[in-house]
Design a protein around this motif. Structure first.
Motif, mmCIF file in Angstrom:
data_model
loop_
_atom_site.group_PDB
_atom_site.id
_atom_site.type_symbol
_atom_site.label_atom_id
_atom_site.label_comp_id
_atom_site.label_asym_id
_atom_site.label_seq_id
_atom_site.Cartn_x
_atom_site.Cartn_y
_atom_site.Cartn_z
ATOM 1 N N PHE A 1 48.477 -28.067 -29.074
ATOM 2 C CA PHE A 1 49.410 -29.148 -29.343
ATOM 3 C C PHE A 1 50.396 -28.762 -30.435
ATOM 4 O O PHE A 1 50.065 -28.035 -31.374
ATOM 5 C CB PHE A 1 48.652 -30.409 -29.745
ATOM 6 C CG PHE A 1 47.700 -30.895 -28.682
ATOM 7 C CD1 PHE A 1 48.174 -31.315 -27.461
ATOM 8 C CD2 PHE A 1 46.333 -30.890 -28.902
ATOM 9 C CE1 PHE A 1 47.307 -31.750 -26.468
ATOM 10 C CE2 PHE A 1 45.455 -31.317 -27.929
ATOM 11 C CZ PHE A 1 45.942 -31.750 -26.694
ATOM 12 N N VAL A 2 51.616 -29.276 -30.301
ATOM 13 C CA VAL A 2 52.658 -29.042 -31.303
ATOM 14 C C VAL A 2 52.367 -29.929 -32.509
ATOM 15 O O VAL A 2 52.299 -31.159 -32.389
ATOM 16 C CB VAL A 2 54.049 -29.352 -30.724
ATOM 17 C CG1 VAL A 2 55.117 -29.201 -31.811
ATOM 18 C CG2 VAL A 2 54.358 -28.441 -29.542
ATOM 19 N N GLU A 3 52.178 -29.289 -33.658
ATOM 20 C CA GLU A 3 51.843 -30.034 -34.873
ATOM 21 C C GLU A 3 52.955 -31.008 -35.235
ATOM 22 O O GLU A 3 54.141 -30.672 -35.208
ATOM 23 C CB GLU A 3 51.607 -29.058 -36.029
ATOM 24 C CG GLU A 3 51.112 -29.700 -37.300
ATOM 25 C CD GLU A 3 50.788 -28.682 -38.391
ATOM 26 O OE1 GLU A 3 50.499 -29.108 -39.518
ATOM 27 O OE2 GLU A 3 50.850 -27.469 -38.100
ATOM 28 N N GLU B 1 50.287 -16.807 -28.848
ATOM 29 C CA GLU B 1 51.141 -16.652 -30.028
ATOM 30 C C GLU B 1 50.650 -15.498 -30.896
ATOM 31 O O GLU B 1 51.446 -14.686 -31.382
ATOM 32 C CB GLU B 1 51.156 -17.953 -30.824
ATOM 33 C CG GLU B 1 52.038 -17.927 -32.051
ATOM 34 C CD GLU B 1 52.024 -19.245 -32.808
ATOM 35 O OE1 GLU B 1 52.577 -19.266 -33.932
ATOM 36 O OE2 GLU B 1 51.467 -20.229 -32.301
ATOM 37 N N LEU B 2 49.327 -15.407 -31.101
ATOM 38 C CA LEU B 2 48.775 -14.319 -31.903
ATOM 39 C C LEU B 2 49.043 -12.959 -31.258
ATOM 40 O O LEU B 2 49.184 -11.952 -31.967
ATOM 41 C CB LEU B 2 47.274 -14.523 -32.088
ATOM 42 C CG LEU B 2 46.865 -15.729 -32.936
ATOM 43 C CD1 LEU B 2 45.349 -15.931 -32.882
ATOM 44 C CD2 LEU B 2 47.326 -15.560 -34.377
ATOM 45 N N ALA B 3 49.123 -12.932 -29.953
ATOM 46 C CA ALA B 3 49.418 -11.676 -29.255
ATOM 47 C C ALA B 3 50.891 -11.303 -29.341
ATOM 48 O O ALA B 3 51.275 -10.184 -28.948
ATOM 49 C CB ALA B 3 49.003 -11.793 -27.788
ATOM 50 N N GLY B 4 51.711 -12.210 -29.828
ATOM 51 C CA GLY B 4 53.133 -11.917 -29.988
ATOM 52 C C GLY B 4 53.909 -11.928 -28.694
ATOM 53 O O GLY B 4 54.936 -11.247 -28.585
ATOM 54 N N ASN C 1 57.608 -22.254 -27.673
ATOM 55 C CA ASN C 1 56.293 -22.833 -27.386
ATOM 56 C C ASN C 1 55.542 -22.138 -26.259
ATOM 57 O O ASN C 1 54.339 -22.358 -26.101
ATOM 58 C CB ASN C 1 56.431 -24.316 -27.042
ATOM 59 C CG ASN C 1 56.763 -25.159 -28.251
ATOM 60 O OD1 ASN C 1 56.483 -24.772 -29.387
ATOM 61 N ND2 ASN C 1 57.379 -26.312 -28.029
ATOM 62 N N TRP C 2 56.210 -21.301 -25.477
ATOM 63 C CA TRP C 2 55.587 -20.756 -24.271
ATOM 64 C C TRP C 2 55.795 -19.256 -24.181
ATOM 65 O O TRP C 2 56.578 -18.671 -24.937
ATOM 66 C CB TRP C 2 56.156 -21.451 -23.020
ATOM 67 C CG TRP C 2 56.110 -22.940 -23.108
ATOM 68 C CD1 TRP C 2 57.151 -23.792 -23.360
ATOM 69 C CD2 TRP C 2 54.953 -23.779 -22.989
ATOM 70 N NE1 TRP C 2 56.724 -25.086 -23.396
ATOM 71 C CE2 TRP C 2 55.384 -25.125 -23.168
ATOM 72 C CE3 TRP C 2 53.602 -23.531 -22.746
ATOM 73 C CZ2 TRP C 2 54.497 -26.203 -23.110
ATOM 74 C CZ3 TRP C 2 52.726 -24.603 -22.679
ATOM 75 C CH2 TRP C 2 53.173 -25.917 -22.863
ATOM 76 N N ALA C 3 55.090 -18.632 -23.242
ATOM 77 C CA ALA C 3 55.159 -17.182 -23.067
ATOM 78 C C ALA C 3 56.003 -16.849 -21.833
ATOM 79 O O ALA C 3 55.555 -17.075 -20.706
ATOM 80 C CB ALA C 3 53.755 -16.600 -22.911
ATOM 81 N N PRO C 4 57.204 -16.328 -22.002
ATOM 82 C CA PRO C 4 58.036 -15.965 -20.848
ATOM 83 C C PRO C 4 57.415 -14.815 -20.054
ATOM 84 O O PRO C 4 56.941 -13.837 -20.635
ATOM 85 C CB PRO C 4 59.362 -15.535 -21.475
ATOM 86 C CG PRO C 4 59.350 -16.128 -22.856
ATOM 87 C CD PRO C 4 57.912 -16.126 -23.271
ATOM 88 N N ALA D 1 50.123 -21.801 -20.085
ATOM 89 C CA ALA D 1 50.723 -21.126 -21.238
ATOM 90 C C ALA D 1 52.013 -20.393 -20.900
ATOM 91 O O ALA D 1 52.780 -20.039 -21.798
ATOM 92 C CB ALA D 1 49.719 -20.147 -21.849
ATOM 93 N N SER D 2 52.270 -20.164 -19.627
ATOM 94 C CA SER D 2 53.407 -19.331 -19.240
ATOM 95 C C SER D 2 54.693 -20.139 -19.091
ATOM 96 O O SER D 2 54.676 -21.318 -18.754
ATOM 97 C CB SER D 2 53.108 -18.619 -17.917
ATOM 98 O OG SER D 2 53.007 -19.549 -16.853
#
Length: 422
Positions: free
Chosen positions: A139-141, A289-292, A297-300, A320-321
């Motif tokens: 969730f977005v803080e 996010e930790l994987a960079g 907010n998402w992983a392209p 997540a994608s």
């Protein structure tokens, strides 16, 4: 065509069948190694198909902290009394015993893309040649004023299956006669299922039977939502006068909550509530996010194989994608997983890789035997996963059609969970 377990699994297997070629060994060790993080519709599926179709040529490790996985899809039906919580729970024993997957019940807490390792909370490190992340959502803080994850016991989100769903149901059932249930709906894009508006339908269903003078308030930051005409028709037919949907035009996006006082304030008007389901804005699960590999907010990802834009050896599936036109659903994650498994196996073993094709259907239950659906097929383009065509239930459908749609969803659930967990 009616979708049942046999058809779902058979067509899925046929679509992803491939021709084996001699293995292309990774540098410095024997079998190529794939680590999959997340054991849901994306992660469990990709792990199974990699292990099954490679016939032992790939070493597959699945990292999932829970020993029993409770599906988000159909969790709303538990809230409505159509399912027991045990109906939603699934374990990983078959993936380990039948397919030889190394199932590790731990949290992945870091990824080092340079050394190609995943660090677990227990301290061990897992090396990989290819890494697949399917961590779902976080969730977005600060997305909803007054709410944080620390308040999730007072005002549950129930957007991760299991205990949160049980808690929300207990709170609904404990409402006083004539009490008020409130939902803070999420902005786009969001995980669905568990769809917010099916959830409203299921809460209304159980309140109609047990607390018929109760009221439901929906504060929504959007001016419209998926299958809106179908849901509003259903609410009028089954739950007349019970549901008050407040969209953005009427202040639905100007919301704050007070979990201690159990109040919700919509566009300056405070209301005391007896149960409150807060569904904040979402983002990719933290490990992405930790994987960079996230951008915002998402992983392209690349549509052809679900590899990330940041690293060709890291893939992100499902919620997540950031992939284009597909919704963030369990069906979508399962479909993407099969494309990814085919591509990863091809890259590691030289087996044939087929053009990526995707599909999705989302079913919703409005009341007993009153099921509706929306879906589409998709293809991979250079820019994104692009919608090819789609369908949606019509308003005013007869009861036989709606019942058949619900029964179709039951067949799909049996099929996808067998497909995921073996």
């Amino acid at each position: 065509m009616k979708l049942n377990r046999r058809i779902f699994m058979g067509t899925s297997a046929a679509a992803m069948a491939s021709l084996s070629s001699p293995a292309v060994l990774a540098d410095g060790h024997g079998k190529p190694r794939v680590v999959v993080v997340g054991g849901g519709a994306g992660g469990a599926t990709v792990a199974k198909y990699l292990a099954k179709d490679s016939k032992g040529e790939i070493d597959v490790t699945l990292v999932e902290p829970t020993r029993t996985y409770f599906t988000c899809f159909f969790s709303n039906l538990y809230l409505g009394g159509f399912k027991d919580i045990d109906d939603l729970g699934h374990t990983y024993g078959t993936l380990a015993a039948k397919y030889g997957i190394n199932v590790v019940h731990d949290w992945a807490v870091d990824v080092d893309r340079d050394s190609k390792t995943v660090t677990l909370a227990g301290g061990s490190k897992l090396p990989y040649d290819k890494l697949v992340l399917s961590p779902g959502i976080d969730f977005v803080e600060g997305a909803v004023e007054g709410w944080s994850v620390a308040a999730q016991n007072a005002m549950p989100h129930a957007y991760k299956g299991g205990s949160q769903t049980e808690l929300l149901k207990a709170q609904v059932m404990a409402m006083p006669e004539g009490g008020t249930f409130a939902m803070v709906a999420p902005p786009n894009p969001y995980r669905c299922p568990p769809g917010p508006y099916e959830r409203i339908s299921m809460v209304a269903h159980v309140l109609k039977a047990n607390n018929p003078t109760a009221k439901i308030i929906v504060a929504d930051p959007k001016d419209k939502f998926s299958k809106q005409a179908l849901f509003q028709e259903g609410w009028a037919n089954h739950y007349a006068g019970m549901v008050d949907w407040i969209g953005s035009d009427f202040g639905g996006g100007n919301v704050s909550v007070d979990p201690n006082a159990m109040t919700i304030t919509i566009d300056g008007e405070e209301t005391k509530v007896d149960a409150c389901n807060v569904i904040p804005a979402m983002k990719a699960g933290r490990i992405a996010e930790l994987a960079g590999v996230t951008d915002g907010n998402w992983a392209p990802v690349n549509a052809a194989d679900m590899s990330t834009k940041a690293d060709a050896d890291v893939y992100v599936l499902g919620d997540a994608s950031q992939q284009g036109d597909m919704p963030k659903s369990g069906f979508s994650a399962n479909s993407q997983a099969k494309v990814c498994a085919n591509a990863v196996r091809g890259a590691l073993t030289g087996s044939k890789v087929f053009p990526a094709k995707f599909s999705n259907t989302c079913w919703s239950l409005i009341d007993t035997d009153d099921g509706v659906k929306v879906g589409a097929t998709y293809e991979a383009t250079d820019e994104k996963i692009a919608k090819v065509d789609g369908f949606i239930s019509a308003t005013g459908e007869d009861s036989a059609t709606r019942k058949a749609t619900y029964e179709e969803s039951e067949g799909w659930y049996a099929g996808i969970t067998a497909d995921m967990f073996g």
